[in-house]
Design a protein around this motif. Sequence first.
Motif, PDB file in Angstrom:
ATOM      1  N   ARG A  20      -3.263  -2.288 -15.165  1.00 16.51           N
ATOM      2  CA  ARG A  20      -3.656  -3.443 -14.343  1.00 16.51           C
ATOM      3  C   ARG A  20      -3.026  -3.374 -12.951  1.00 16.51           C
ATOM      4  O   ARG A  20      -3.663  -3.730 -11.966  1.00 16.51           O
ATOM      5  N   ARG A  21      -1.796  -2.904 -12.865  1.00 12.63           N
ATOM      6  CA  ARG A  21      -1.143  -2.762 -11.552  1.00 12.63           C
ATOM      7  C   ARG A  21      -1.846  -1.694 -10.723  1.00 12.63           C
ATOM      8  O   ARG A  21      -2.018  -1.845  -9.514  1.00 12.63           O
ATOM      9  N   ARG A  31      -8.233   3.466  -0.480  1.00 13.43           N
ATOM     10  CA  ARG A  31      -7.885   4.744   0.154  1.00 13.43           C
ATOM     11  C   ARG A  31      -6.415   5.099  -0.011  1.00 13.43           C
ATOM     12  O   ARG A  31      -5.924   6.041   0.599  1.00 13.43           O
ATOM     13  N   ILE A  32      -5.713   4.359  -0.833  1.00 11.12           N
ATOM     14  CA  ILE A  32      -4.291   4.626  -1.033  1.00 11.12           C
ATOM     15  C   ILE A  32      -4.114   6.043  -1.586  1.00 11.12           C
ATOM     16  O   ILE A  32      -4.888   6.489  -2.426  1.00 11.12           O
ATOM     17  N   SER A  33      -3.123   6.734  -1.083  1.00 10.31           N
ATOM     18  CA  SER A  33      -2.863   8.082  -1.592  1.00 10.31           C
ATOM     19  C   SER A  33      -2.233   7.987  -2.979  1.00 10.31           C
ATOM     20  O   SER A  33      -1.664   6.953  -3.350  1.00 10.31           O
ATOM     21  N   ASN A  34      -2.320   9.063  -3.725  1.00  4.98           N
ATOM     22  CA  ASN A  34      -1.711   9.069  -5.056  1.00  4.98           C
ATOM     23  C   ASN A  34      -0.200   8.872  -4.955  1.00  4.98           C
ATOM     24  O   ASN A  34       0.396   8.192  -5.791  1.00  4.98           O
ATOM     25  N   GLN A  35       0.421   9.454  -3.939  1.00  2.32           N
ATOM     26  CA  GLN A  35       1.880   9.290  -3.739  1.00  2.32           C
ATOM     27  C   GLN A  35       2.226   7.814  -3.529  1.00  2.32           C
ATOM     28  O   GLN A  35       3.174   7.301  -4.136  1.00  2.32           O
ATOM     29  N   GLU A  36       1.449   7.139  -2.663  1.00  4.30           N
ATOM     30  CA  GLU A  36       1.711   5.722  -2.388  1.00  4.30           C
ATOM     31  C   GLU A  36       1.444   4.870  -3.629  1.00  4.30           C
ATOM     32  O   GLU A  36       2.201   3.943  -3.928  1.00  4.30           O
ATOM     33  N   LEU A  37       0.370   5.187  -4.327  1.00  5.18           N
ATOM     34  CA  LEU A  37       0.028   4.446  -5.540  1.00  5.18           C
ATOM     35  C   LEU A  37       1.138   4.586  -6.578  1.00  5.18           C
ATOM     36  O   LEU A  37       1.582   3.596  -7.167  1.00  5.18           O
ATOM     37  N   ALA A  38       1.599   5.806  -6.772  1.00  3.20           N
ATOM     38  CA  ALA A  38       2.669   6.062  -7.743  1.00  3.20           C
ATOM     39  C   ALA A  38       3.918   5.255  -7.389  1.00  3.20           C
ATOM     40  O   ALA A  38       4.536   4.631  -8.259  1.00  3.20           O
TER      41      ALA A  38
END
Length: 165
Positions: A20-21, A31-38
């Motif tokens: 959910r987060r 468009r968030i990068s995977n690094q930012e999402l993580a």
Amino acid sequence: MNADIHDESLHPSSLDRLDRRILDALQANGRISNQELAAQVHLSPAQSNRRHKRLEAMGFIKRYEARLDADRLGLGVTAFVHITMDRGQFKEVQKFQRNVGKMSQVLECYAVTGDFDYVCKVVARDLKALSDFLLGTLAQLPGVNGVRSSVCLNELKNTGALPLD
């Protein structure tokens, strides 16, 4: 990945707090990068990417899109259009639905209960363009019996984000 990823019996209750987060973060910024999402959801990049791909495969994410500014593009009028169809003209309903689906001015269209058969959200350059579209195009579709519109005076909220709590 598991073979059950495409299992249609999976439903929202199969989502945990981290899923959910992730979905919430993606709704806010597709468009968030995977690094930012993580970092945002407190997972390793590999775990974040794996969960993200699984959510896509399970169909919780339909598509990614850019939300454009209608005013900046010269589309200053938004209207909600209520459409009634001729009774007994069921053959025309499918034609109507196909035609409406092709109209770029129609942003959303729903079959509804109540006094009208359809409610559509429509954009236009100005009131003249809206009138031309309603009277010259929409009202002329086969099976359409009546068209009534309400022009939006002020947008209070416009989001595609779904509640995830």
